[in-house]
Motif scaffolding. Sequence first.
Motif, PDB file in Angstrom:
ATOM      1  N   PHE A 104      21.595  14.357  11.177  1.00 25.02           N
ATOM      2  CA  PHE A 104      21.286  15.000   9.910  1.00 25.02           C
ATOM      3  C   PHE A 104      19.827  15.413   9.871  1.00 25.02           C
ATOM      4  O   PHE A 104      18.986  14.875  10.589  1.00 25.02           O
ATOM      5  CB  PHE A 104      21.621  14.091   8.721  1.00 25.02           C
ATOM      6  CG  PHE A 104      20.890  12.772   8.731  1.00 25.02           C
ATOM      7  CD1 PHE A 104      19.667  12.635   8.110  1.00 25.02           C
ATOM      8  CD2 PHE A 104      21.451  11.671   9.373  1.00 25.02           C
ATOM      9  CE1 PHE A 104      18.991  11.423   8.123  1.00 25.02           C
ATOM     10  CE2 PHE A 104      20.791  10.452   9.387  1.00 25.02           C
ATOM     11  CZ  PHE A 104      19.554  10.326   8.760  1.00 25.02           C
ATOM     12  N   THR A 105      19.546  16.382   9.025  1.00 27.99           N
ATOM     13  CA  THR A 105      18.196  16.889   8.810  1.00 27.99           C
ATOM     14  C   THR A 105      18.043  17.210   7.331  1.00 27.99           C
ATOM     15  O   THR A 105      18.975  17.706   6.701  1.00 27.99           O
ATOM     16  CB  THR A 105      17.959  18.187   9.619  1.00 27.99           C
ATOM     17  OG1 THR A 105      18.237  17.939  10.985  1.00 27.99           O
ATOM     18  CG2 THR A 105      16.537  18.684   9.472  1.00 27.99           C
ATOM     19  N   MET A 135       0.846  -1.180   0.000  1.00 35.11           N
ATOM     20  CA  MET A 135       0.000   0.000   0.000  1.00 35.11           C
ATOM     21  C   MET A 135       0.880   1.229   0.000  1.00 35.11           C
ATOM     22  O   MET A 135       1.640   1.463   0.930  1.00 35.11           O
ATOM     23  CB  MET A 135      -0.883  -0.041   1.241  1.00 35.11           C
ATOM     24  CG  MET A 135      -1.695   1.191   1.457  1.00 35.11           C
ATOM     25  SD  MET A 135      -2.877   0.923   2.788  1.00 35.11           S
ATOM     26  CE  MET A 135      -2.183   1.982   4.011  1.00 35.11           C
ATOM     27  N   ALA A 136       0.838   2.021  -1.029  1.00 35.79           N
ATOM     28  CA  ALA A 136       1.666   3.211  -1.146  1.00 35.79           C
ATOM     29  C   ALA A 136       1.003   4.392  -0.448  1.00 35.79           C
ATOM     30  O   ALA A 136      -0.182   4.640  -0.613  1.00 35.79           O
ATOM     31  CB  ALA A 136       1.902   3.536  -2.617  1.00 35.79           C
ATOM     32  N   SER A 137       1.785   5.096   0.345  1.00 30.81           N
ATOM     33  CA  SER A 137       1.313   6.316   0.981  1.00 30.81           C
ATOM     34  C   SER A 137       1.703   7.485   0.104  1.00 30.81           C
ATOM     35  O   SER A 137       2.770   7.493  -0.492  1.00 30.81           O
ATOM     36  CB  SER A 137       1.943   6.475   2.363  1.00 30.81           C
ATOM     37  OG  SER A 137       1.499   5.456   3.208  1.00 30.81           O
ATOM     38  N   THR A 138       0.849   8.485   0.048  1.00 32.58           N
ATOM     39  CA  THR A 138       1.117   9.587  -0.864  1.00 32.58           C
ATOM     40  C   THR A 138       1.323  10.914  -0.172  1.00 32.58           C
ATOM     41  O   THR A 138       1.551  11.907  -0.833  1.00 32.58           O
ATOM     42  CB  THR A 138      -0.020   9.716  -1.891  1.00 32.58           C
ATOM     43  OG1 THR A 138      -1.258   9.882  -1.192  1.00 32.58           O
ATOM     44  CG2 THR A 138      -0.100   8.491  -2.773  1.00 32.58           C
ATOM     45  N   THR A 139       1.249  10.974   1.157  1.00 31.80           N
ATOM     46  CA  THR A 139       1.470  12.234   1.848  1.00 31.80           C
ATOM     47  C   THR A 139       2.620  12.100   2.839  1.00 31.80           C
ATOM     48  O   THR A 139       2.846  11.038   3.410  1.00 31.80           O
ATOM     49  CB  THR A 139       0.211  12.701   2.611  1.00 31.80           C
ATOM     50  OG1 THR A 139      -0.061  11.773   3.660  1.00 31.80           O
ATOM     51  CG2 THR A 139      -0.987  12.809   1.681  1.00 31.80           C
ATOM     52  N   ALA A 140       3.333  13.186   3.043  1.00 29.54           N
ATOM     53  CA  ALA A 140       4.455  13.191   3.982  1.00 29.54           C
ATOM     54  C   ALA A 140       3.995  12.851   5.394  1.00 29.54           C
ATOM     55  O   ALA A 140       4.717  12.183   6.140  1.00 29.54           O
ATOM     56  CB  ALA A 140       5.141  14.554   3.957  1.00 29.54           C
ATOM     57  N   GLU A 141       2.799  13.259   5.764  1.00 26.67           N
ATOM     58  CA  GLU A 141       2.299  13.015   7.115  1.00 26.67           C
ATOM     59  C   GLU A 141       2.123  11.527   7.415  1.00 26.67           C
ATOM     60  O   GLU A 141       2.135  11.109   8.560  1.00 26.67           O
ATOM     61  CB  GLU A 141       0.970  13.740   7.344  1.00 26.67           C
ATOM     62  CG  GLU A 141       1.093  15.250   7.371  1.00 26.67           C
ATOM     63  CD  GLU A 141       1.180  15.866   5.976  1.00 26.67           C
ATOM     64  OE1 GLU A 141       0.745  15.233   4.973  1.00 26.67           O
ATOM     65  OE2 GLU A 141       1.729  16.975   5.869  1.00 26.67           O
ATOM     66  N   ASP A 165       6.262  16.663   9.812  1.00 31.55           N
ATOM     67  CA  ASP A 165       5.870  17.791   8.964  1.00 31.55           C
ATOM     68  C   ASP A 165       6.786  18.008   7.766  1.00 31.55           C
ATOM     69  O   ASP A 165       7.213  19.123   7.490  1.00 31.55           O
ATOM     70  CB  ASP A 165       5.799  19.073   9.799  1.00 31.55           C
ATOM     71  CG  ASP A 165       4.814  18.961  10.941  1.00 31.55           C
ATOM     72  OD1 ASP A 165       3.742  18.361  10.733  1.00 31.55           O
ATOM     73  OD2 ASP A 165       5.121  19.452  12.047  1.00 31.55           O
ATOM     74  N   GLY A 166       7.103  16.933   7.038  1.00 29.19           N
ATOM     75  CA  GLY A 166       7.909  17.074   5.834  1.00 29.19           C
ATOM     76  C   GLY A 166       9.399  17.243   6.086  1.00 29.19           C
ATOM     77  O   GLY A 166      10.139  17.623   5.186  1.00 29.19           O
ATOM     78  N   THR A 167       9.845  16.955   7.299  1.00 29.71           N
ATOM     79  CA  THR A 167      11.268  17.011   7.627  1.00 29.71           C
ATOM     80  C   THR A 167      11.707  15.647   8.129  1.00 29.71           C
ATOM     81  O   THR A 167      10.992  14.995   8.874  1.00 29.71           O
ATOM     82  CB  THR A 167      11.558  18.074   8.709  1.00 29.71           C
ATOM     83  OG1 THR A 167      11.118  19.350   8.232  1.00 29.71           O
ATOM     84  CG2 THR A 167      13.037  18.152   9.030  1.00 29.71           C
ATOM     85  N   LEU A 168      12.875  15.209   7.692  1.00 25.16           N
ATOM     86  CA  LEU A 168      13.470  13.967   8.158  1.00 25.16           C
ATOM     87  C   LEU A 168      14.635  14.328   9.066  1.00 25.16           C
ATOM     88  O   LEU A 168      15.550  15.035   8.658  1.00 25.16           O
ATOM     89  CB  LEU A 168      13.974  13.143   6.974  1.00 25.16           C
ATOM     90  CG  LEU A 168      14.813  11.904   7.298  1.00 25.16           C
ATOM     91  CD1 LEU A 168      14.005  10.891   8.095  1.00 25.16           C
ATOM     92  CD2 LEU A 168      15.353  11.280   6.034  1.00 25.16           C
TER      93      LEU A 168
END
Length: 116
Positions: free
Chosen positions: A47-48, A1-7, A35-38
Amino acid sequence: MASTTAESFDGAWIVQKVKDVDLEKFEDLRFDFADGTLYGSSPCRSFTTNFGPDTQNLMFTPFEIGGGLCDEETMIAERDFMQQLGLVNRMELQDDGLLVMYNFDQPLLWAEPLAE
């Protein structure tokens, strides 16, 4: 199942496997998505990087990398890990909850959610 949002990926993950990288020197290689940050930590440095909102066509660069040094063997493994992470251009969650990061159709990294 592919997720399509960063959240869909928000939370903490423990890396289980990275293509062509020996993780023996890495005790707990951890990611935190928010929130779109790793955010990540490896044996020597942190790292960020930002990404999203599309997780099927992304780029994890540029990286902001914190300081730190380790022995040469660990630094080489960390460099190889960061190079693989830099190749990631899509992510998906499998039905069993495992996170898989890909370079096109080639799986590069596998992680599982951190148990709370």
